[in-house]
Design a protein around this motif. Structure first.
Motif, short mmCIF file in Angstrom:
data_model
loop_
_atom_site.label_atom_id
_atom_site.label_comp_id
_atom_site.label_asym_id
_atom_site.label_seq_id
_atom_site.Cartn_x
_atom_site.Cartn_y
_atom_site.Cartn_z
N LEU A 1 -6.75 -3.84 -7.18
CA LEU A 1 -6.23 -3.65 -5.65
C LEU A 1 -4.86 -4.05 -5.49
O LEU A 1 -3.91 -3.68 -4.61
CB LEU A 1 -7.19 -4.09 -4.98
N LEU A 2 -4.73 -5.30 -5.94
CA LEU A 2 -3.29 -6.05 -5.58
C LEU A 2 -2.33 -5.16 -6.26
O LEU A 2 -1.24 -4.96 -5.44
CB LEU A 2 -3.46 -7.34 -6.07
N ILE A 3 -2.52 -4.73 -7.42
CA ILE A 3 -1.29 -3.91 -7.99
C ILE A 3 -1.32 -2.91 -7.31
O ILE A 3 -0.03 -2.30 -7.04
CB ILE A 3 -1.71 -3.59 -9.59
N THR A 4 -2.31 -2.18 -6.79
CA THR A 4 -2.23 -0.97 -5.89
C THR A 4 -1.26 -1.22 -4.66
O THR A 4 -0.49 -0.43 -4.16
CB THR A 4 -3.52 -0.34 -5.41
N PHE A 5 -1.46 -2.38 -3.95
CA PHE A 5 -0.79 -2.73 -2.55
C PHE A 5 0.55 -2.84 -3.11
O PHE A 5 1.65 -2.41 -2.33
CB PHE A 5 -1.33 -4.13 -2.00
N ILE A 6 1.08 -3.42 -4.10
CA ILE A 6 2.43 -3.80 -4.47
C ILE A 6 3.04 -2.48 -4.77
O ILE A 6 4.06 -2.15 -4.42
CB ILE A 6 2.57 -4.78 -5.52
N PHE A 7 2.56 -1.69 -5.60
CA PHE A 7 2.95 -0.48 -6.06
C PHE A 7 3.10 0.49 -4.58
O PHE A 7 4.35 1.07 -4.81
CB PHE A 7 2.26 0.23 -7.19
N ASN A 8 2.42 0.65 -3.77
CA ASN A 8 2.44 1.34 -2.49
C ASN A 8 3.63 0.89 -1.91
O ASN A 8 4.49 1.47 -1.28
CB ASN A 8 1.30 1.45 -1.81
N ALA A 9 3.66 -0.54 -1.75
CA ALA A 9 5.11 -1.07 -1.11
C ALA A 9 6.48 -0.63 -1.83
O ALA A 9 7.40 -0.34 -1.05
CB ALA A 9 4.84 -2.69 -0.91
N MET A 10 6.37 -0.80 -2.97
CA MET A 10 7.39 -0.66 -3.92
C MET A 10 7.71 0.96 -3.63
O MET A 10 9.01 1.39 -3.35
CB MET A 10 7.33 -0.57 -5.38
N LEU A 11 6.82 2.12 -3.53
CA LEU A 11 7.12 3.55 -3.01
C LEU A 11 7.59 3.47 -1.79
O LEU A 11 8.40 4.31 -1.39
CB LEU A 11 5.90 4.07 -3.29
N ARG A 12 6.95 2.60 -0.86
CA ARG A 12 7.19 2.90 0.49
C ARG A 12 8.97 2.36 0.88
O ARG A 12 9.53 2.72 1.79
CB ARG A 12 6.38 1.97 1.50
N LEU A 13 8.96 1.34 0.32
CA LEU A 13 10.45 0.60 0.51
C LEU A 13 11.30 1.05 -0.57
O LEU A 13 12.52 0.71 -0.28
CB LEU A 13 10.27 -0.96 0.80
N SER A 14 11.05 1.90 -1.39
CA SER A 14 11.85 2.27 -2.78
C SER A 14 12.74 1.18 -3.13
O SER A 14 13.76 1.07 -3.51
CB SER A 14 12.85 3.36 -1.86
#
Length: 405
Positions: A231-244
């Protein structure tokens, strides 16, 4: 590890992503170190491995623990202990091998065929690189110790990781490319977020035999992570996608040098650099690839004649295509000319401004920005033997990473 994994974190800017990625890696490494224990020799191992003394086995376990601590904290005392253990194990292993082969060769005879089989196996052995061979630089200087070799290779690769002089355009064209790269981006929908189920699906497809990056996190370790870190990896990856934004900790690669066949092993130019990337970085690249592949197919970016790094395309298919073209030309009594090009160091010397320019032409803004962030401000360190070089920073991709493949 679940007790040390916190999901209530802020991921609103680049600094938050850097901190979260660092804490994630540290948490996984801590779990690895705490769960590590000396391996017990299996009964299926061969006689030589079975006869290893308990002393050597314990020293090997201590050596890897010391290496892990040094990789994590970079204390000189840990490095000194690791080198001491490595040298001690090397001496003891040489004595063990010498005694083993002496007993083995004394037992060989011609009646049972053991002498013939052993001779055949020895002749099949390939030439191995001697780690003690000195390396000669282009200016004629010699590197003898591992420390000298990693520094020599690092400086040598700095010269290589530049664009080919023949493909760098004139100043006017370069300025046009830079202006386009720095121009405002059109409006675009946000990148499609990922989910724990998608990450678990990609993790299950990872191969266990792949080498880890500098963080020592392997594919097998990812497959054994509990649900909370996923779940933590998912949060980090989604933040990376959101902020590019691609964090720096996953842009550091460990470069190992593989000797080229039939080339002198004493020259720095005779070695092929191979980058070992962090496993979590490669996992995120798979997510990006899954999202940009339909876009590339829609815009027909990759020609049908391109077979490299494409699913369900192989060398055999390309050979069939070439053979069919030649046969058809012969049947129609036409000429069939062929031009074969071998671009030297294509991965190492690609012109990144030109690559980013082409990506911006067809990719939506979020995916273009995340790939650009991935390619910028990369760094690498050389590993040779038991020594590591300092970090070399380069605003280019490290060698042979094959991003998003």
């Amino acid at each position: 590890m679940p007790n040390t994994t916190y999901l209530n974190i802020s991921l609103k800017n680049k600094e938050d992503i850097e901190s979260a990625a660092q804490n994630l890696v540290t948490s996984i490494q801590s779990a690895i170190f705490k769960s590590s224990h000396p391996k017990i020799q299996s009964s299926k191992h061969n006689t030589r491995n079975q006869s290893l003394s308990i002393n050597i086995t314990n020293l090997i376990s201590e050596k890897w623990c010391a290496r892990s601590r040094w990789q994590k904290y970079h204390y000189p005392s840990d490095k000194k202990l690791y080198n001491h253990l490595a040298n001690t194990i090397k001496k003891l292993t040489l004595k063990h091998k010498s005694k083993y082969f002496e007993n083995k060769y004394q037992s060989l005879n011609q009646t049972d065929g053991s002498l013939w089989k052993t001779t055949k196996n020895l002749l099949r052995r390939k030439e191995h690189l001697s780690m003690n061979s000195p390396i000669t630089d282009s200016n004629g200087s010699l590197a003898i110790s591992d420390i000298e070799k990693v520094n020599l290779f690092g400086k040598h690769l700095l010269k290589i990781f530049t664009s080919h002089a023949d493909i760098i355009p004139n100043s006017d064209h370069s300025e046009t490319i830079k202006q386009f790269i720095n121009s405002p981006l059109p409006m675009s929908l946000p990148a499609k977020h990922t989910s724990p189920s998608e990450i678990l699906f990609l993790i299950k497809k990872l191969k266990d035999g792949k080498s880890p990056g500098h963080d020592l996190i392997t594919n097998k370790i990812l497959k054994n992570l509990p649900r909370k870190p996923i779940l933590l990896i998912t949060f980090i990856f989604n933040a990376m996608l959101r902020l590019s934004y691609f964090p720096l900790i996953w842009k550091l690669s460990t470069v190992i040098l593989i000797p080229e066949p039939n080339k002198p092993k004493t020259l720095a130019t005779s070695y092929r650099p191979i980058s070992l990337l962090p496993t979590l970085a490669k996992l995120f690249e798979k997510i990006i690839l899954k999202r940009i592949r339909p876009i590339m197919q829609t815009h027909k970016i990759i020609p049908n004649s391109q077979f490299g790094f494409r699913a369900k395309h192989s060398t055999v298919h390309q050979i069939h295509r070439l053979t069919d073209k030649i046969s058809s030309s012969f049947e129609m009594k036409q000429f069939c000319p062929g031009v074969f090009l071998d671009v030297a160091q294509a991965f190492d010397r690609v012109w990144h401004d030109g690559l980013i320019y082409k990506l911006k032409l067809f990719l939506p803004a979020p995916y273009y920005l995340i790939i650009r962030s991935c390619l910028e401000n990369r760094s690498y360190k050389i590993r040779y033997g038991s020594s590591y070089s300092p970090h070399f920073s380069k605003s280019r991709c490290a060698p042979r990473q094959r991003p998003f493949s």
